[in-house]
Design an enzyme around this catalytic site. Sequence first.
Site, PDB file in Angstrom:
ATOM      1  N   PRO A   1     -87.606 -67.498  35.831  1.00 44.56           N
ATOM      2  CA  PRO A   1     -86.686 -67.405  36.975  1.00 44.56           C
ATOM      3  C   PRO A   1     -86.304 -65.962  37.266  1.00 44.56           C
ATOM      4  CG  PRO A   1     -86.015 -69.158  35.485  1.00 44.56           C
ATOM      5  CD  PRO A   1     -87.104 -68.391  34.781  1.00 44.56           C
ATOM      6  N   GLU A   2     -86.345 -65.592  38.541  1.00 39.24           N
ATOM      7  CA  GLU A   2     -85.964 -64.251  38.952  1.00 39.24           C
ATOM      8  C   GLU A   2     -84.603 -64.313  39.634  1.00 39.24           C
ATOM      9  OE1 GLU A   2     -89.175 -62.228  40.978  1.00 39.24           O
ATOM     10  OE2 GLU A   2     -90.676 -63.415  39.927  1.00 39.24           O
TER      11      GLU A   2
END
Length: 282
Positions: free
Chosen positions: A2-3
């Site tokens: 996840p960014e």
Amino acid sequence: MPELPEVETVKRTLNTLVAGKTIERVTVSLPRIVRRPEDPALFAALLEGQTIRNIERSGKFLRFNLDGWVIVSHLRMEGRYGLYASDEPVEKHTHVIFHFTDGTELRYRDVRQFGTMDLLSSGSEFAGAPLHKLGLEPLSPEFTADALGAKLAGKKTKIKPLLLNQEVVAGIGNIYVDETLFRAGIHPERAANSLTREERERLHRCIVDILTEAVAAGGSSVKSYVNGQGESGSFQDQHRIYGRKGQPCHNCGTPIERTVVGGRGTHYCPECQKPGEGGTGA
């Protein structure tokens, strides 16, 4: 992994789900998830009676602000949080459970087991690892074209790995660097110090625009990402370059190519992102 847009979405979801809840007890079934304190029993004991005031984000990290403590959590590859009733079956790979006084539970599940939690005293969370070296926060007022330019100044490093460096800009990962460089018309192997002022300003604008659009779409669900309510993001439907090797560029029709830059798989358009020059943006 996840960014920023995905972690921001999780943060917003968790604020809706658990802010204001008081922890009755904590169950840690995989000790290595908890890095500080080293004793997971102490981690659990210190959290008893604490109320989650709110959840904030720094780069790719979540910060659970409690009465006198802060839990700094990194989801890594596949970590996820979900709120459950206490009588619901516990899924496999659930490693930490926060049992609340109202009979609900916040469960942390991580198939890959790479996620981390650090319990730090409130006010000290930015003094040391893991937050003390984070770079510019790209959705904050402090993230200006000049601030970004100062980070790039004098750097001969290729622009893609430099943007992936969390000590330069916090929160951007492989997906959003590829999307940003494509929209800015900048080849991923350009030296950072070769960018003109106009290109730096365009790069800054594209970083902010793409991250803002991705947050609005709930992030990108390329693999297993879901938010705290189990919902997928939809920004993957708006990807113009990432994961589209061999497909025609939306701008010019040239087949998108994939290479490796700084050890990371990288997608780019050889026509819109020519080496040694910037394009017109998209």
